[in-house]
Design a protein around this motif. Structure first.
Motif: not given
Length: 349
Positions: A113-121
């Protein structure tokens, strides 16, 4: 049920529509769909960093904005209206799914979820999958995975459950697609590491609802462009839109789009307020809205006459998006049967 945007949603829509207008002109859409990635990485970073749209569906405890399906639908609609080539819809559904299952599937939520939040994932959904799960590994094949080649995390359907698989644990083979604005891939998994990501049914329903909302927004655009053309194209010394037969065709399209819009908005509101009630409404919205979009996109070509059949006009891009979306959702007969069973009109299997 009140289908109007809340004040916050209205403001969000205004911002996203302005962004889409700047970064998804017909020329920019064609350039992005022809690029190796199928989208413009700079636009993805801007909608992630400047607008924070990738964070909408993620809870605040994981670095997100803590919004819900209603706000995500606003962004999906505005990007669908202009056919912005982007993995936004896929990533947003993955984020909503992991957020909804965070209490029971904490490992998957914390990992992705953190990566999905910042768009890096980038997230992708592998719902049409033939896989087996053994312990913490999954093996098999998933077909027609939208944004599968660029995904950092895949939610793979294994029976009635979902497992989260890192993109590096999969082999994605890009597919030639009818809709050049939305890339697909075959994903092969060979003992790929996997963690539980919750039940599949709510995510399938949510995906259908957001696709329905996207279909309506795109259909609205097709109708608006067509009506404007009918007002300005002259034949026999008068606008062709003044002829009664053409008026009737345009009016029928307007009624169909309005009906589909009400259906999609009801489904979005239900997804936010009572997702358990989506069992019959989600396939109904998907069936009705995708069928309406395909019909309106086809009429857009016809009512534009000769220019509507050319590569240079945008009509064919909308028709291809409409048809590919319908194919992604599955046969209309299967959706109708599912609606009948869920509504108690047909006997359960």
């Amino acid at each position: 049920m009140d289908f109007a945007d809340t004040p916050d949603q209205a403001e969000l829509r205004s911002v996203v529509r302005a962004f889409a207008g700047r970064h998804a002109t017909p020329e920019q859409v064609r350039a992005a769909m022809a690029s190796p990635d199928g989208c413009d990485p700079k636009v993805w970073r801007r909608l992630s960093d400047e607008l924070g749209l990738t964070a909408l569906a993620v809870p605040e405890s994981f670095g997100g904005a803590g919004a819900g399906p209603g706000e995500v639908a606003v962004a999906v609609e505005e990007f669908g209206r202009v056919l912005l080539p982007s993995p936004y819809l896929s990533s947003a559904v993955v984020a909503l799914a992991l957020a909804g299952a965070a209490d029971e599937c904490r490992e998957a939520a914390e990992r992705y979820l953190p990566g999905l939040a910042d768009g890096s994932v980038i997230g992708a959904l592998a719902l049409d999958a033939d896989v087996t799960v053994a312990g913490d590994a999954v093996t098999g094949v998933a077909r027609n995975v939208v944004d599968g080649a660029s995904a950092g995390v895949l939610l793979v359907r294994a029976g009635d459950a979902l497992v989260a698989v890192p993109g590096r644990g999969a082999v994605a083979e890009p597919l030639p697609t009818l809709d050049q604005t939305r890339r697909q891939a075959v994903v092969r998994l060979d003992r790929a590491p996997a963690v539980a990501a919750g039940p599949a049914a709510p995510v399938v329903a949510l995906h259908r609802v957001l696709l329905a909302a996207e279909c309506v927004a795109a259909a609205e655009h097709c109708l608006d462009v067509t009506v404007e053309y009918l007002k300005t194209r002259h034949q026999f010394g008068r606008p062709i839109g003044s002829f009664q037969a053409v008026k009737h065709r345009a009016a029928d399209l307007a009624v169909a789009v309005t009906s589909a819009g009400a259906t999609a908005r009801a489904a979005v509101r239900t997804a936010a307020a009572d997702p358990r009630a989506l069992a019959a409404l989600a396939p109904l919205a998907a069936l009705h809205c995708s069928r309406t979009f395909l019909s309106v996109a086809g009429e857009m070509i016809q009512l534009h006459g000769g220019i509507g059949f050319t590569w240079e006009h945008e009509a064919h891009l909308y028709f291809k998006r409409a048809k590919s979306t319908q194919l992604l959702l599955g046969p209309p007969s299967a959706l109708r049967a599912e609606i009948g069973r869920e509504a108690g009109l047909l006997a359960a299997d």
